[in-house]
Design an enzyme around this catalytic site. Structure first.
Site, mmCIF file in Angstrom:
data_model
loop_
_atom_site.group_PDB
_atom_site.id
_atom_site.type_symbol
_atom_site.label_atom_id
_atom_site.label_comp_id
_atom_site.label_asym_id
_atom_site.label_seq_id
_atom_site.Cartn_x
_atom_site.Cartn_y
_atom_site.Cartn_z
ATOM 1 N N HIS A 54 0.880 -1.215 0.077
ATOM 2 C CA HIS A 54 0.074 -0.043 0.128
ATOM 3 C C HIS A 54 0.895 1.156 0.039
ATOM 4 O O HIS A 54 2.048 1.130 0.344
ATOM 5 C CB HIS A 54 -0.805 -0.055 1.220
ATOM 6 C CG HIS A 54 -1.975 -0.986 1.288
ATOM 7 N ND1 HIS A 54 -3.009 -0.889 2.311
ATOM 8 C CD2 HIS A 54 -2.347 -2.082 0.297
ATOM 9 C CE1 HIS A 54 -3.890 -1.961 1.812
ATOM 10 N NE2 HIS A 54 -3.442 -2.711 0.866
ATOM 11 N N GLU A 56 0.879 4.027 1.987
ATOM 12 C CA GLU A 56 1.698 4.392 3.149
ATOM 13 C C GLU A 56 2.441 3.586 3.522
ATOM 14 O O GLU A 56 3.748 4.014 4.315
ATOM 15 C CB GLU A 56 0.445 4.617 4.172
ATOM 16 C CG GLU A 56 -0.557 5.588 3.772
ATOM 17 C CD GLU A 56 -1.938 4.664 3.143
ATOM 18 O OE1 GLU A 56 -3.008 4.959 3.588
ATOM 19 O OE2 GLU A 56 -1.564 3.600 2.537
ATOM 20 N N CYS A 92 -2.277 -0.089 7.344
ATOM 21 C CA CYS A 92 -1.684 1.030 7.203
ATOM 22 C C CYS A 92 -1.861 1.814 8.574
ATOM 23 O O CYS A 92 -0.981 2.571 8.894
ATOM 24 C CB CYS A 92 -1.986 1.528 5.714
ATOM 25 S SG CYS A 92 -1.307 0.858 4.370
#
Length: 150
Positions: A54, A56, A92
């Protein structure tokens, strides 16, 4: 950071999200970590290093969690940080909470398309992280995800 700074950095994060290889069942997201001095510390985008990373997570992985610059840093993400995840042990939201970052700015909240009830914003706020939303940029951040949106 001023509102104008937040807008500028979010526009850059949206540009990063356009680098994501589109994937069925996954959002295209850009993230940038900016120090208190206004300098970029790291950036990332969905699927930058592997099929499951992802945005982040990718940005945070480029920094040491004991980097003193993180304490005053802001993380910009085009989408609300995930609070549920199948592909990794940590979400995240959990990764942000394990870091010294105490300010997050998002463009839009995760819709119930892939996760019934994302609570990233609520979880961060409950843990003392300031979360700002830039709804004026939500449509631009969403447009990158046309492959998912009806």
């Amino acid at each position: 950071m001023t509102h104008a700074d937040d807008v500028t950095w979010m526009e850059r994060a949206i540009a990063l999200s356009r680098k994501c290889p589109p994937a069925e069942g996954a959002f295209s997201v850009g993230a940038i970590i900016v120090g208190a001095d206004g300098q970029e510390l790291a950036h990332g985008y969905s699927r930058e290093t592997d099929a499951h990373v992802h945005a982040e997570e990718s940005a945070l992985a480029k920094l040491s969690m004991d980097d003193p610059r993180l304490a005053g840093a802001t993380l910009y993400s085009t989408l609300e940080p995930c609070s549920e995840r199948k592909s990794r042990p940590l979400t995240c939201t959990q990764l942000i909470l394990r870091s010294p970052i105490r300010r997050v700015v998002i463009a839009w909240r995760e819709p119930s398309l892939l996760v019934a009830d994302c609570v990233g914003v609520e979880t961060l706020r409950a843990s003392g992280v300031e979360v700002a939303e830039l709804p004026d940029l939500a449509d631009r951040a969403r447009s990158v995800n046309g492959h998912l949106m009806p």
